[in-house]
Design a protein around this motif. Structure first.
Motif, PDB file in Angstrom:
ATOM      1  N   GLU A  48       0.801  -1.228   0.000  1.00 52.05           N
ATOM      2  CA  GLU A  48       0.000   0.000   0.000  1.00 52.05           C
ATOM      3  C   GLU A  48       0.835   1.281   0.000  1.00 52.05           C
ATOM      4  O   GLU A  48       0.293   2.374  -0.104  1.00 52.05           O
ATOM      5  CB  GLU A  48      -0.928   0.001   1.226  1.00 52.05           C
ATOM      6  CG  GLU A  48      -1.931  -1.150   1.213  1.00 52.05           C
ATOM      7  CD  GLU A  48      -2.648  -1.311   2.543  1.00 52.05           C
ATOM      8  OE1 GLU A  48      -2.476  -0.420   3.409  1.00 52.05           O
ATOM      9  OE2 GLU A  48      -3.359  -2.307   2.720  1.00 52.05           O
ATOM     10  N   VAL A  49       2.160   1.173   0.111  1.00 51.52           N
ATOM     11  CA  VAL A  49       2.988   2.384   0.199  1.00 51.52           C
ATOM     12  C   VAL A  49       3.595   2.738  -1.154  1.00 51.52           C
ATOM     13  O   VAL A  49       3.676   1.909  -2.063  1.00 51.52           O
ATOM     14  CB  VAL A  49       4.109   2.215   1.259  1.00 51.52           C
ATOM     15  CG1 VAL A  49       3.501   1.907   2.625  1.00 51.52           C
ATOM     16  CG2 VAL A  49       5.114   1.134   0.858  1.00 51.52           C
ATOM     17  N   ASP A  50       4.033   4.015  -1.278  1.00 53.23           N
ATOM     18  CA  ASP A  50       4.642   4.491  -2.524  1.00 53.23           C
ATOM     19  C   ASP A  50       6.117   4.125  -2.599  1.00 53.23           C
ATOM     20  O   ASP A  50       6.668   3.920  -3.683  1.00 53.23           O
ATOM     21  CB  ASP A  50       4.516   6.019  -2.632  1.00 53.23           C
ATOM     22  CG  ASP A  50       3.062   6.467  -2.644  1.00 53.23           C
ATOM     23  OD1 ASP A  50       2.298   5.961  -3.484  1.00 53.23           O
ATOM     24  OD2 ASP A  50       2.678   7.311  -1.807  1.00 53.23           O
ATOM     25  N   ALA A  51       6.771   4.111  -1.455  1.00 50.02           N
ATOM     26  CA  ALA A  51       8.206   3.806  -1.415  1.00 50.02           C
ATOM     27  C   ALA A  51       8.511   3.033  -0.140  1.00 50.02           C
ATOM     28  O   ALA A  51       7.773   3.112   0.850  1.00 50.02           O
ATOM     29  CB  ALA A  51       9.023   5.090  -1.463  1.00 50.02           C
ATOM     30  N   ILE A  52       9.603   2.292  -0.172  1.00 53.40           N
ATOM     31  CA  ILE A  52       9.998   1.458   0.965  1.00 53.40           C
ATOM     32  C   ILE A  52      11.276   2.019   1.583  1.00 53.40           C
ATOM     33  O   ILE A  52      12.248   2.295   0.878  1.00 53.40           O
ATOM     34  CB  ILE A  52      10.235   0.001   0.522  1.00 53.40           C
ATOM     35  CG1 ILE A  52       8.919  -0.624   0.035  1.00 53.40           C
ATOM     36  CG2 ILE A  52      10.823  -0.831   1.659  1.00 53.40           C
ATOM     37  CD1 ILE A  52       9.094  -1.978  -0.620  1.00 53.40           C
ATOM     38  N   ILE A  53      11.257   2.210   2.905  1.00 49.16           N
ATOM     39  CA  ILE A  53      12.472   2.551   3.638  1.00 49.16           C
ATOM     40  C   ILE A  53      12.966   1.276   4.308  1.00 49.16           C
ATOM     41  O   ILE A  53      12.315   0.752   5.212  1.00 49.16           O
ATOM     42  CB  ILE A  53      12.208   3.635   4.704  1.00 49.16           C
ATOM     43  CG1 ILE A  53      11.735   4.934   4.043  1.00 49.16           C
ATOM     44  CG2 ILE A  53      13.464   3.893   5.533  1.00 49.16           C
ATOM     45  CD1 ILE A  53      11.256   5.979   5.033  1.00 49.16           C
ATOM     46  N   HIS A  54      14.077   0.749   3.823  1.00 54.44           N
ATOM     47  CA  HIS A  54      14.674  -0.437   4.445  1.00 54.44           C
ATOM     48  C   HIS A  54      15.520   0.010   5.629  1.00 54.44           C
ATOM     49  O   HIS A  54      16.512   0.720   5.473  1.00 54.44           O
ATOM     50  CB  HIS A  54      15.581  -1.169   3.447  1.00 54.44           C
ATOM     51  CG  HIS A  54      14.854  -2.055   2.499  1.00 54.44           C
ATOM     52  ND1 HIS A  54      14.270  -3.242   2.879  1.00 54.44           N
ATOM     53  CD2 HIS A  54      14.623  -1.933   1.168  1.00 54.44           C
ATOM     54  CE1 HIS A  54      13.711  -3.813   1.826  1.00 54.44           C
ATOM     55  NE2 HIS A  54      13.907  -3.045   0.778  1.00 54.44           N
ATOM     56  N   MET A  55      15.112  -0.383   6.828  1.00 62.20           N
ATOM     57  CA  MET A  55      15.870  -0.037   8.036  1.00 62.20           C
ATOM     58  C   MET A  55      16.857  -1.171   8.300  1.00 62.20           C
ATOM     59  O   MET A  55      16.458  -2.339   8.460  1.00 62.20           O
ATOM     60  CB  MET A  55      14.905   0.120   9.209  1.00 62.20           C
ATOM     61  CG  MET A  55      15.528   0.719  10.441  1.00 62.20           C
ATOM     62  SD  MET A  55      15.767   2.480  10.235  1.00 62.20           S
ATOM     63  CE  MET A  55      16.315   2.915  11.874  1.00 62.20           C
ATOM     64  N   ILE A  56      18.142  -0.834   8.330  1.00 67.67           N
ATOM     65  CA  ILE A  56      19.198  -1.840   8.441  1.00 67.67           C
ATOM     66  C   ILE A  56      19.977  -1.625   9.739  1.00 67.67           C
ATOM     67  O   ILE A  56      20.418  -0.504  10.030  1.00 67.67           O
ATOM     68  CB  ILE A  56      20.188  -1.728   7.248  1.00 67.67           C
ATOM     69  CG1 ILE A  56      19.436  -1.634   5.908  1.00 67.67           C
ATOM     70  CG2 ILE A  56      21.160  -2.900   7.252  1.00 67.67           C
ATOM     71  CD1 ILE A  56      18.665  -2.840   5.514  1.00 67.67           C
ATOM     72  N   ARG A  57      20.160  -2.688  10.491  1.00 71.61           N
ATOM     73  CA  ARG A  57      20.933  -2.583  11.742  1.00 71.61           C
ATOM     74  C   ARG A  57      22.422  -2.511  11.423  1.00 71.61           C
ATOM     75  O   ARG A  57      22.993  -3.423  10.831  1.00 71.61           O
ATOM     76  CB  ARG A  57      20.642  -3.783  12.634  1.00 71.61           C
ATOM     77  CG  ARG A  57      21.435  -3.775  13.944  1.00 71.61           C
ATOM     78  CD  ARG A  57      20.962  -4.850  14.890  1.00 71.61           C
ATOM     79  NE  ARG A  57      21.779  -4.922  16.094  1.00 71.61           N
ATOM     80  CZ  ARG A  57      21.336  -5.276  17.287  1.00 71.61           C
ATOM     81  NH1 ARG A  57      20.063  -5.604  17.443  1.00 71.61           N
ATOM     82  NH2 ARG A  57      22.141  -5.323  18.328  1.00 71.61           N
ATOM     83  N   CYS A  58      23.049  -1.398  11.844  1.00 70.25           N
ATOM     84  CA  CYS A  58      24.490  -1.213  11.635  1.00 70.25           C
ATOM     85  C   CYS A  58      25.150  -0.801  12.945  1.00 70.25           C
ATOM     86  O   CYS A  58      25.969   0.123  12.983  1.00 70.25           O
ATOM     87  CB  CYS A  58      24.745  -0.162  10.550  1.00 70.25           C
ATOM     88  SG  CYS A  58      24.249  -0.666   8.889  1.00 70.25           S
ATOM     89  N   PHE A  59      24.767  -1.419  14.022  1.00 73.28           N
ATOM     90  CA  PHE A  59      25.333  -1.111  15.338  1.00 73.28           C
ATOM     91  C   PHE A  59      25.432  -2.386  16.164  1.00 73.28           C
ATOM     92  O   PHE A  59      24.662  -3.328  15.969  1.00 73.28           O
ATOM     93  CB  PHE A  59      24.476  -0.076  16.085  1.00 73.28           C
ATOM     94  CG  PHE A  59      23.072  -0.549  16.395  1.00 73.28           C
ATOM     95  CD1 PHE A  59      22.780  -1.226  17.576  1.00 73.28           C
ATOM     96  CD2 PHE A  59      22.037  -0.333  15.489  1.00 73.28           C
ATOM     97  CE1 PHE A  59      21.490  -1.666  17.855  1.00 73.28           C
ATOM     98  CE2 PHE A  59      20.741  -0.767  15.761  1.00 73.28           C
ATOM     99  CZ  PHE A  59      20.469  -1.433  16.940  1.00 73.28           C
ATOM    100  N   ASP A  60      26.397  -2.403  17.071  1.00 70.32           N
ATOM    101  CA  ASP A  60      26.543  -3.501  18.037  1.00 70.32           C
ATOM    102  C   ASP A  60      25.841  -3.100  19.334  1.00 70.32           C
ATOM    103  O   ASP A  60      25.860  -1.929  19.719  1.00 70.32           O
ATOM    104  CB  ASP A  60      28.017  -3.774  18.336  1.00 70.32           C
ATOM    105  CG  ASP A  60      28.747  -4.366  17.136  1.00 70.32           C
ATOM    106  OD1 ASP A  60      28.261  -5.372  16.593  1.00 70.32           O
ATOM    107  OD2 ASP A  60      29.789  -3.809  16.741  1.00 70.32           O
ATOM    108  N   SER A  61      25.201  -4.043  19.991  1.00 68.23           N
ATOM    109  CA  SER A  61      24.584  -3.765  21.286  1.00 68.23           C
ATOM    110  C   SER A  61      24.307  -5.072  22.011  1.00 68.23           C
ATOM    111  O   SER A  61      23.743  -6.003  21.435  1.00 68.23           O
ATOM    112  CB  SER A  61      23.276  -2.995  21.096  1.00 68.23           C
ATOM    113  OG  SER A  61      22.622  -2.838  22.341  1.00 68.23           O
ATOM    114  N   ASP A  62      24.725  -5.103  23.273  1.00 71.12           N
ATOM    115  CA  ASP A  62      24.397  -6.258  24.115  1.00 71.12           C
ATOM    116  C   ASP A  62      23.007  -6.097  24.723  1.00 71.12           C
ATOM    117  O   ASP A  62      22.428  -7.055  25.240  1.00 71.12           O
ATOM    118  CB  ASP A  62      25.427  -6.400  25.248  1.00 71.12           C
ATOM    119  CG  ASP A  62      26.816  -6.753  24.717  1.00 71.12           C
ATOM    120  OD1 ASP A  62      26.877  -7.441  23.672  1.00 71.12           O
ATOM    121  OD2 ASP A  62      27.814  -6.322  25.323  1.00 71.12           O
ATOM    122  N   ASP A  63      22.475  -4.876  24.650  1.00 73.72           N
ATOM    123  CA  ASP A  63      21.203  -4.588  25.306  1.00 73.72           C
ATOM    124  C   ASP A  63      20.001  -4.812  24.395  1.00 73.72           C
ATOM    125  O   ASP A  63      18.893  -5.043  24.866  1.00 73.72           O
ATOM    126  CB  ASP A  63      21.184  -3.136  25.803  1.00 73.72           C
ATOM    127  CG  ASP A  63      22.281  -2.867  26.819  1.00 73.72           C
ATOM    128  OD1 ASP A  63      22.555  -3.767  27.639  1.00 73.72           O
ATOM    129  OD2 ASP A  63      22.865  -1.771  26.774  1.00 73.72           O
TER     130      ASP A  63
END
Length: 358
Positions: A97-112
Motif C-alpha cells: 500500500e505504500v509508494d516507497a519502501i524505507i529499508h531499516m538496516i541494523r548497523c550497530f553492536d549492542s548487548d542490550d
C-alpha cells in the motif's frame, strides 16, 4: 499529493524508534523484543519548506499549509515471512500500500538490544527481506498468470509480470525494470520488489558523522545514492528537545548538519521524482506536491479535479521573481507573470493561479 513511505526491516533494527522520531510521537511501541509492532502505525508529517514561509509573509496570508509525507511503521519481517513465518503475509500486504519502501538496516553492536541473528550483517539482513518480498511477489504473479485469471490482466501489466517472474526465477537483477514501464503500470501491479527503495543504516552516536565498518560494507555493495546513515536513537533525543536553539546546539555538538527527517524527505523526493509548486494569496499560502514533468492541468488537478477538467490557463511566476518583486501585483507590473497553457511543464517552486471553467 503527499507520499507514503513504509519502514520495513528485521525485528529490533530500530524501525519504531525511527518512526517515533520522524513523526515526533510515541505512537509506535519500541520494546526490546521481536514483533512488538503488530498493526502498522501511520504518522503524517509536514514537509518543511522555507520558501512557503516567505510566501506567507509576502502575501500576508491568514493560513500557511505545508505539504505532507506519511510514514508507516510496518512490523518486523523474518525469513519465511512469505510462507507465514513470524507475522507473515499480513505485513507483506501492508507494504503493497505504500509508494516507497524505507529499508531499516541494523548497523550497530549492542548487548542490550536483541538481534534475531547471532551477528550484525547489514548485507545479509537486506537480502533476507528482499528475498521474502520476491517470494511473495512470485506467489502473486503465479496466481495472476494462471489461465483462469490471465484474461483479466491488461497487456502492459501482463508483460511486466512475465518479465519479473523470469528475473526472479533466474535470480537476475531487477533494478532496471522500473525504467521499462510507466509509473502507473508499476503501481497497479502491486509488486513489492519494483517499489522505489531507500536504505537507512541505523548507527550509534559515534558513527553518525563518518559511518562504521557495517555502513562501509553496505555502501560498497548497494551504493551511496539511495543510502542514508541515521541514528534513530539520536533522532528521538533531538525531537524530545522542545527549544529550537537547544536542538541546534545539540546537533552542532554531535556534528549533525540536518535532521534525519529532512535528509529522508530530500532523498524521498529525488527517489520518487517529486517537486513542489505553490499557491499564495491573502487567505492562504500552500505547498503542493507533484511529480516532475507534470503539466499545468495535472498540477491544477492536485487542487481539485474540476480545475484540471476545466483548465484554461495558469498565471505563473517563478518563486525567485515572486520573492524579488514581493508578490503578484509587482511581479505582474515587472512583466514577470506569464500566462501558460495546457502544455506547460510546471517547474519546482512555481507560484501558480489557475483559471478554469466549471
Amino acid at each position: 499529493m503527499g507520499f507514503k513511505c513504509g519502514i520495513v526491516g528485521l525485528p529490533n533494527v530500530g524501525k519504531s524508534t525511527l518512526f517515533n522520531a520522524l513523526t515526533n510521537s510515541n505512537k509506535a511501541q519500541a520494546e526490546n523484543f521481536p514483533f512488538c509492532t503488530i498493526d502498522p502505525n501511520i504518522g503524517v508529517v509536514t514537509v518543511p519548506d522555507d520558501r512557503l514561509d516567505q510566501l506567507a509573509i509576502i502575501s500576508e496570508s491568514k493560513k500557511k499549509i505545508n505539504t505532507t509525507i506519511s510514514f508507516v511503521d510496518i512490523a518486523g519481517l523474518v525469513k519465511g515471512a512469505s510462507k507465514g513465518e513470524g507475522l507473515g503475509n499480513k505485513f507483506l500486504s501492508h507494504i503493497r500500500e505504500v509508494d516507497a519502501i524505507i529499508h531499516m538496516i541494523r548497523c550497530f553492536d549492542s548487548d542490550d538490544i536483541q538481534n534475531v541473528n547471532p551477528t550484525v550483517d547489514p548485507v545479509r539482513d537486506l537480502e533476507t527481506i528482499e528475498t521474502e518480498m520476491k517470494l511473495a511477489d512470485l506467489e502473486s504473479i503465479q496466481k495472476r498468470l494462471d489461465k483462469k485469471n490471465k484474461k483479466n490482466v491488461e497487456n502492459k501489466e501482463l508483460k511486466l509480470l512475465e518479465i519479473v517472474q523470469t528475473k526472479i526465477d533466474e535470480d537476475d537483477d531487477l533494478t532496471l525494470i522500473t525504467n521499462e514501464f510507466d509509473k502507473k503500470t508499476l503501481k497497479n501491479s502491486g509488486l513489492l520488489i519494483t517499489k522505489p527503495k531507500l536504505y537507512v543504516c541505523n548507527v550509534d552516536e559515534e558513527s553518525i558523522k563518518s559511518g562504521n565498518k557495517y555502513t562501509e560494507e553496505f555502501i560498497k555493495k548497494f551504493g551511496e545514492k539511495n543510502t542514508l546513515i541515521i541514528s534513530a536513537d539520536i533522532e528521538n533525543q533531538i525531537n524530545q528537545l522542545e527549544d529550537e536553539n537547544e536542538k541546534k546546539n545539540y546537533m552542532n555538538m554531535i556534528s549533525m548538519s540536518e535532521t534525519g527527517l529532512n535528509s529522508l524527505i530530500k532523498k524521498g523526493y529525488e527517489l520518487l521524482s517529486l517537486q513542489t509548486f505553490f499557491t499564495s494569496g491573502p487567505e492562504e499560502s500552500r505547498a503542493w506536491t507533484i511529480t516532475k514533468d507534470s503539466t499545468a492541468p495535472m498540477a491544477a488537478g492536485e487542487i481539485h479535479s474540476d480545475f484540471e477538467k476545466g483548465f484554461i490557463r495558469a498565471e505563473t511566476i517563478s518563486y525567485g521573481d515572486f520573492l524579488k518583486n514581493k508578490g503578484w501585483l509587482n511581479s505582474k507590473e515587472a512583466g514577470k507573470m506569464r500566462l501558460e497553457g495546457k502544455d506547460y511543464i510546471v517547474n519546482d517552486g512555481d507560484v501558480l493561479n489557475f483559471r478554469f471553467n466549471t
